[in-house]
Design an enzyme around this catalytic site. Structure first.
Site, PDB file in Angstrom:
ATOM      1  N   SER A   1       0.606  -1.293   0.179  1.00  0.00           N
ATOM      2  CA  SER A   1       0.213   0.019  -0.079  1.00  0.00           C
ATOM      3  C   SER A   1       0.991   1.272   0.124  1.00  0.00           C
ATOM      4  CB  SER A   1      -0.698  -0.268   0.759  1.00  0.00           C
ATOM      5  OG  SER A   1      -1.429   1.043   1.092  1.00  0.00           O
TER       6      SER A   1
ATOM      7  N   TYR B   1      -1.253  -0.506  10.556  1.00  0.00           N
ATOM      8  CA  TYR B   1      -1.569  -1.217   9.022  1.00  0.00           C
ATOM      9  C   TYR B   1      -0.364  -0.182   8.213  1.00  0.00           C
ATOM     10  CZ  TYR B   1      -3.570  -1.051   4.644  1.00  0.00           C
ATOM     11  OH  TYR B   1      -4.248  -1.167   3.124  1.00  0.00           O
TER      12      TYR B   1
END
Length: 262
Positions: A140, A153
């Site tokens: 990501s 995350y």
């Protein structure tokens, strides 16, 4: 069964994983779909068998469960038809760092870091022995942007980027292609599951467009694919700056800027 490599896709019941399944089936790949939601996977598999004419197997597994993870590892080690591992399964925690308890942190690390690393470790020796194979890791852009505030995350996704780059250095000469895909905000269920409203975000990409771009990067054998980045030179400059620092890390003494003036 086709003569193309079988693809094992984690997190295949919805979102990015489900669209990858659709696209790869239409390319003629047999599939092994891995996720917790058997009903969704069976519905997807049934549709794609009819529309694409490929063989699709559904494997129920919770990759945060050690026994389930071990069963998927065993499948990767033992099934010589699997030539592509697509590490897609992932989750984001609700709230910020102070809102996430030990269990929330453990689950994110287990699914986003431990599971894909172990699956890659399970399949890499077989790929290396064969002199071919591919590992695709869905990371990501959050892993490049601490400013986004998704601390755990983002850290897990930074890990996946580093792992992909390091595996490319180590495994590339053995014939294994490793791709890191860095989506930005994409319209998937991860937002709802983490308590965020995707409709409140700007610049949200549709899943189909994201996967199509990622597959183009795969076809081009890009080491890092960032579908939302307009100017590839920005990533290249960042990577070049990192590489330029590497020779300066090996020093017998602290840099002069850290030494007290005489």
């Amino acid at each position: 069964m086709t003569n193309k490599p079988r693809v094992l896709i984690t997190g295949a019941s919805s979102g990015i994983g489900a669209v990858y399944a659709d696209r790869l089936a239409r390319r003629g790949h047999d599939l092994v779909l891995v996720a917790r939601d058997v009903g969704r996977m069976e519905a997807l598999a049934s549709r794609l068998r009819g529309e694409a004419g490929v063989a699709i197997e559904v494997l129920r597994a919770d990759l945060t469960d050690t026994s389930d993870l071990a069963s998927v590892e065993a499948r990767l080690r033992g099934d010589s038809r699997i030539g592509i591992l697509l590490n897609n399964a992932g989750m984001a925690g609700a709230g910020g760092f102070l809102d996430q308890g030990p269990g929330d942190v453990d689950r994110q690390i287990a699914l986003n870091v431990t599971a894909p690393t172990r699956l890659a470790s399970a399949v890499a020796p077989r790929f290396a022995a064969a002199g071919e194979g591919a590992i695709v890791n869905i990371a990501s852009v959050v892993g490049l942007a601490p400013e986004f505030g998704m601390s755990v995350y983002g850290a897990t996704k930074a890990f996946m980027l580093f792992l992909s780059q390091a595996l490319r250095v180590e495994l590339g000469p053995k014939g294994i292609y490793v791709q890191a895909v860095l989506p930005a905000a994409t319209r998937t269920e991860i937002w709802e599951r983490s308590g965020r409203d995707v409709n409140a975000l700007q610049g949200v990409m549709e899943v189909g467009e994201l996967v199509d771009a990622a597959l183009l990067g795969f076809d081009r054998r890009e080491p890092v694919t960032i579908p939302s980045l307009p100017d590839a030179a920005q990533w290249e400059a960042l990577d070049a700056a990192r590489q330029a620092m590497v020779p300066n890390f090996a020093q017998s003494h602290a840099a002069s800027r850290y030494r007290a003036a005489a």
